[in-house]
Design an enzyme around this catalytic site. Structure first.
Site, short mmCIF file in Angstrom:
data_model
loop_
_atom_site.label_atom_id
_atom_site.label_comp_id
_atom_site.label_asym_id
_atom_site.label_seq_id
_atom_site.Cartn_x
_atom_site.Cartn_y
_atom_site.Cartn_z
N HIS A 110 -6.12 0.48 -6.51
CA HIS A 110 -6.42 -0.65 -5.62
C HIS A 110 -7.36 -1.60 -6.35
CE1 HIS A 110 -8.03 -1.91 -1.35
NE2 HIS A 110 -7.10 -2.73 -1.78
N SER A 135 -11.13 -2.61 0.80
CA SER A 135 -10.52 -3.75 1.49
C SER A 135 -11.61 -4.69 2.01
CB SER A 135 -9.68 -3.23 2.66
OG SER A 135 -8.69 -2.37 2.16
N ASP A 155 -4.94 -7.31 -6.04
CA ASP A 155 -5.05 -6.16 -5.12
C ASP A 155 -4.63 -4.83 -5.73
OD1 ASP A 155 -5.84 -5.52 -2.36
OD2 ASP A 155 -3.77 -4.90 -2.07
N LYS A 173 0.82 -1.20 0.00
CA LYS A 173 0.00 0.00 0.00
C LYS A 173 0.86 1.26 0.00
CE LYS A 173 -3.32 -2.63 -0.38
NZ LYS A 173 -4.52 -3.05 0.24
#
Ligand code: GTP
Ligand code: SPV
Ligand code: MN
Length: 646
Positions: free
Chosen positions: A288, A310, A335, A268
């Protein structure tokens, strides 16, 4: 972070506050000058000069006893596994092949959004201008001075008695023109093992780096002020955790947590936060998003990317087993997507990662058989439960694990019985597995040029009101759809309960710069020379009056993707509604589903609901973005309101 600056701040601090606490800094500073560093692995003299400078600066600050320069070899990996296993930090999952289970400090189990900062000279380069009195919910800003102070306070001497590991790693295939290199320094063996799975890590990267620039990443699990610890096997400093990013000098500094996105800095911190700022500068997108390929029975293949917040289904969609006969899914990434338009104007995506850090609960042979296959070897599990026959257990495996005969030890290490009011595994427990373990990895997953993207999906957990699928009216409207994502809170971060939160582009925790500018950047993709993918919104999580999901989800999501593919092929299978295009009755293949889902309910568009939604989104933009909101978004709100009011 400049060591002289830090030194100066320390001395100033110690002089202004002659407390015992600051005396420690002075002592540390003095000690530093006489400390020697043992290099236990690798040769510091052989490092490229820029890497050497970075290490020396951080060694001086953190005072580790030893330095280990990682080569990424299997031997090195096995030695580190042994160190952790001997200490009891990880336990072998003997039923599987080379698999390990880590139980973290219960205070260190997820990303901490509130302690994540972007540091820029100008505040509004990092975060949008919010309404006076409103604390921006789109990131946290830190001034360079405050960051230097924080680094000095937190990191001085923080690695005393520990080994500092130096990890060279590549996000994206080594040498690909789209890839980028980072150097992470860390005092956690667990992080080294995990980074070796999640990134391409080791000597080959260092060779390729030469004397080029790299993203500087410094990480420490930290030393708590009080040395007392609930879990000495998992040192961390939850009270003082800080994750800081300086996009203007490509620096990441993370203190106090050893978990996931807080500590595996390639993910991230680099690929999204720093990545999005590089992408803005260079004219591409760091998102993302999962990337996967769908092949129809006629052999026609489409790649899609999808941004869900998420814990909202990216991994599951990326590696799904379609229930529609003759369809095939192949996974490129689960991801993160780095995407750019090529010379022909085609949007192409690469997965910068090398592994999956996937949510364990809910994963089983029915919902995600591919993930179950992927985690069978070379996997590190974190915060799941273990079984007395040497296996692992989590919520969702009830039908697959013999709960009547086996003893279960929960994620905290206590005996656990089925039906207990506590969960056996933490809600954010995860598996960390190499991508190559995935049996449906796409043949082009490492293609340096990336795969062509036909559709971009947005989505979230919306128990009410939001239909199973709709297609945006055009690119601008699609950008508005992305900016308007809302979703139930999950345990991937520190939020409690199931409130519906705004999570624009599923990037709220990951923006590296002002979200208003980010929207502008997306809008700027609309150029004549560029073939824009279609944009869709999906929602697998709508619930009926009985509180149950209306849509079966998982492999049956292929039915929705199939409709999306038909739209991408230009088929007339949609009807226009005020919020976008939805499937014409009968065009979404639900045959064979038992029970038959309530399609009317799943595709229902309630004008009142969407007017309220619009009011809420407008309020959010007004409070959090004020003048940074591009006019195009105001235009979209106005147009959508008009369509809904007709
Ligand atoms: P991050 O790794 O946190 O970014 O999460 P993710 O977006 O990859 O989510 P993931 O696929 O791991 O799914 C999160 C949770 O949602 C798991 O518990 C899944 O079982 C559940 N889930 C995923 N897809 C579906 C679906 O189609 N329907 C339902 N009901 N649950 C789903
Ligand atoms: C997420 O929270 O979106 C994750 C897990 O993918 S972490 O790497 O911890 O951010
Ligand atoms: Mn994620």
């Amino acid at each position: 972070m400049n060591s002289n600056v830090i030194r100066r701040i320390l001395v100033d601090l110690a002089r202004s506050y002659p407390s015992q606490y600051h005396q420690v800094y002075l002592n540390t500073l003095q000690n530093q000058q006489v400390r020697t560093l043992t290099v236990v692995h690798g040769q510091i003299d052989q490092l490229p000069q820029k890497v050497k400078d970075f290490v020396e600066e951080c060694v001086e600050l953190c005072c580790p006893d030893k330095l280990h320069i990682c080569d990424g070899s299997e031997e090195e990996n096995n030695n580190l596994i042994k160190v952790l296993a001997d200490k009891g930090v990880i336990n072998q999952v003997t039923k599987l092949e080379n698999c390990w289970l880590a139980r973290t400090n219960p205070k260190d189990t997820a990303r901490v959004e509130a302690k994540t900062f972007i540091c820029t000279e100008e505040k509004h380069d990092a975060v949008p201008r919010s309404k006076p009195g409103v604390q921006s919910k789109l990131g946290h800003w830190l001034s360079p001075d405050d960051m230097d102070k924080a680094v000095a306070e937190l990191f001085t001497g923080c690695m005393k008695g520990r080994t500092m590991f130096l990890l060279p790693y590549s996000m994206g295939p080594i040498g690909s023109p789209l890839s980028k290199i980072g150097i992470q320094l860390t005092d956690s063996e667990y992080v080294v093992l995990s980074m070796r799975i999640m990134t391409r890590m080791g000597q080959a990267v260092m060779k390729h780096l030469g004397n080029n620039d790299f993203v500087k990443c410094l990480h420490s699990v930290g030393t708590p002020k009080s040395e007392r610890h609930e879990n000495p096997l998992w040192p961390c400093d939850p009270e003082r955790t800080m994750i800081m990013h300086r996009p203007d000098c490509n620096e990441i500094v993370s203190y106090g947590s050893g978990y996931g996105g807080n500590s595996l800095l390639g993910k991230k911190c680099f690929a999204l936060r720093i990545g999005s700022t590089i992408a803005k500068r260079e004219g591409w997108l760091a998102e993302h998003m999962l990337i996967s390929g769908f092949t129809r029975p006629d052999g026609c293949k489409f790649y899609i990317t999808a941004a869900f917040p998420s814990q909202c289904g990216k991994t599951n969609l990326a590696m799904m087993t379609p229930t529609l006969k003759g369809y095939k899914v192949e996974c490129v990434g689960d991801d993160i997507a780095w995407m750019r338009f090529d010379k022909e104007g085609v949007l192409r995506a690469i997965n910068p990662e090398n592994g999956f850090f996937g949510v364990a609960p809910g994963t089983n042979h029915e919902s995600n058989p591919i993930a179950m296959e992927t985690v069978k070897k070379d996997t590190i599990f974190t915060n799941v439960a273990s079984t007395s026959d040497g296996g692992v257990y989590w919520e969702g495996l009830e039908k697959e694990v013999d709960l009547t005969h086996l003893k279960i030890c929960d994620w905290l290490g206590y005996e656990w019985t089925p039906g207990s009011k506590n969960l056996s595994s933490h809600g954010n427990s995860r598996f960390c597995s190499p991508a190559v373990n995935c049996p449906i990895l796409d043949h082009a997953w490492e293609a340096p040029e990336g795969v062509p993207v036909s559709a971009i999906l947005f989505g979230g957990r919306r128990p009410e009101g939001v239909p199973l699928v709709y297609e945006a009216l055009n690119w601008k409207h699609g950008v508005f759809v992305g900016a308007s994502i809302r979703s139930e809170a999950t345990s991937a971060a520190e939020f409690k309960g199931k409130t519906i939160m705004h999570d624009p582009f599923a990037m709220r925790p990951f923006f590296g710069y002002n979200f208003g500018k980010y929207i502008e950047h997306w809008l700027s993709m609309e150029k004549k020379s560029q073939k824009l993918p279609k944009i869709f919104h999906v929602n697998w999580f709508r619930k009926g009056k009985d509180g149950k999901f209306l849509w079966p989800g998982f492999g049956d999501n292929a039915r929705v993707i199939e409709w999306i593919m038909r739209r991408c092929a230009g088929e007339d299978v949609a009807i226009e509604t005020p919020i976008g295009w939805i499937p014409k009755p009968g065009t979404l293949h639900i045959e064979g589903l038992n029970p038959t889902p309530n399609m009317e309910e799943l595709l229902k568009i309630d004008k009142k609901f969407f007017l309220d939604e619009l009011t809420e989104i407008e309020k959010y933009f007004d409070e959090n973005l004020t003048t940074d909101l591009p006019q195009a978004m105001r235009d979209e709100i106005k147009a959508q309101r008009e369509r809904l009011s007709k």
